[in-house]
Design a protein around this motif. Structure first.
Motif, PDB file in Angstrom:
ATOM      1  N   GLN A 229       9.500  25.822 -41.550  1.00 51.58           N
ATOM      2  CA  GLN A 229       9.180  27.091 -40.906  1.00 51.58           C
ATOM      3  C   GLN A 229      10.429  27.940 -40.764  1.00 51.58           C
ATOM      4  O   GLN A 229      11.515  27.430 -40.484  1.00 51.58           O
TER       5      GLN A 229
ATOM      6  N   CYS B  12       5.904  29.819 -43.412  1.00 51.81           N
ATOM      7  CA  CYS B  12       5.897  28.355 -43.509  1.00 51.81           C
ATOM      8  C   CYS B  12       5.639  27.928 -44.940  1.00 51.81           C
ATOM      9  O   CYS B  12       4.921  28.613 -45.682  1.00 51.81           O
TER      10      CYS B  12
ATOM     11  N   TRP C 237      -2.020  27.746 -36.610  1.00 54.60           N
ATOM     12  CA  TRP C 237      -0.842  28.241 -35.906  1.00 54.60           C
ATOM     13  C   TRP C 237      -1.078  28.031 -34.413  1.00 54.60           C
ATOM     14  O   TRP C 237      -2.160  28.330 -33.895  1.00 54.60           O
TER      15      TRP C 237
ATOM     16  N   SER D  21       1.798  32.368 -43.955  1.00 58.03           N
ATOM     17  CA  SER D  21       2.582  33.128 -42.995  1.00 58.03           C
ATOM     18  C   SER D  21       1.678  33.717 -41.913  1.00 58.03           C
ATOM     19  O   SER D  21       0.482  33.921 -42.127  1.00 58.03           O
TER      20      SER D  21
ATOM     21  N   CYS E 148       3.738  26.623 -36.931  1.00 58.00           N
ATOM     22  CA  CYS E 148       2.741  26.405 -37.959  1.00 58.00           C
ATOM     23  C   CYS E 148       2.512  24.899 -38.064  1.00 58.00           C
ATOM     24  O   CYS E 148       3.326  24.103 -37.606  1.00 58.00           O
TER      25      CYS E 148
ATOM     26  N   GLY F 250       5.616  22.534 -38.069  1.00 59.00           N
ATOM     27  CA  GLY F 250       6.896  23.103 -38.464  1.00 59.00           C
ATOM     28  C   GLY F 250       7.860  23.078 -37.298  1.00 59.00           C
ATOM     29  O   GLY F 250       7.526  22.642 -36.187  1.00 59.00           O
TER      30      GLY F 250
END
Lengths: 113, 115
Positions: free
Chosen positions: A6, A23, A35, A74, A90, A104
């Motif tokens: 990330q 990510c 997310w 993203s 993420c 992430g």
């Protein structure tokens, strides 16, 4: 070994601007990409999620863009507000990963008034 | 509806001490898990359970034990605390194994310092 990378680690945006967090993943078996949003002193909470059969998902000011061939996804926050200041993670998982969710590193977003 | 409840909120331990971090959920979720959060490293999975009596290791299981005797509770035990275990610990739950794409519900964390 971080399976989900990330960036950036931190992000400062002016009120009304667009925040973008990226990510990248390695495991092609991943088929669920959520997310999570975390405010100070609280646990993360699901913000928005996408499956790889769509390239974009929008919920209000939050949009996930997904690029399967590049193995990237993203989060875009439109019209960013000071209340959006939080840490964003993420994540990815798959049925074959034994229901484990891999996160992430996190992005600390600050939206200045 | 309390969701996921973690206790204590804060804890300071000396190296070598043991303790148990408590986690309880009231949503009848089959899946429960423990993560640790460290700056720049995201959330890393320690242990997880897909139902009472079933546990498995995550990414960073060394130094931790878990058990799952009931659907509601999933305690995390530190056997002999080390400074490297200084972290914020989160318990999370969701519906069962086949619902891997359903939301994880997190508690508010336990901040542990080992001196």
């Amino acid at each position: 070994q971080q399976q989900v990378k990330q960036s950036p680690q931190s992000l400062i945006v002016q009120k009304g601007g667009i925040s973008i967090i990226n990510c990248a993943y390695e495991n092609t078996a991943f088929d669920y990409f959520p997310w999570y949003q975390q405010f100070p002193g609280k646990g993360p909470a699901l913000l928005i999620a996408i499956r790889p059969d769509v390239s974009e998902k929008k919920e209000g000011r939050f949009t996930i863009s997904f690029n399967k061939s590049a193995k990237q996804f993203s989060l875009h926050i439109m019209d960013s507000q000071p209340g959006d200041s939080a840490t964003y993670f993420c994540a990815a998982s798959s049925m074959t990963s034994g229901s484990r969710l891999t996160f992430g590193e996190g992005t600390q977003l600050t939206v200045n008034p | 509806n309390a969701g996921v409840t973690q206790t204590p909120k804060f804890q300071v331990l000396k190296t070598g001490q043991s303790m148990t971090l408590q986690c309880a959920q009231d949503m009848n979720h089959e899946y429960m898990s423990w993560y640790r959060q460290d700056p720049g490293m995201g959330l890393r999975l320690i242990h997880y359970s897909v139902g009472a009596g079933i546990t498995d290791q995550g990414e960073v299981p060394n130094g931790y034990n878990v058990s799952r005797s009931t659907t509601e509770d999933f305690p995390l035990r530190l056997l002999s605390a080390a400074p490297s275990q200084t972290s914020v610990y989160f318990c999370a739950s969701r519906r069962g194994l086949s619902s891997y794409n359903s939301p994880l519900h997190f508690g508010n964390g336990t901040r542990l310092t080992v001196t």
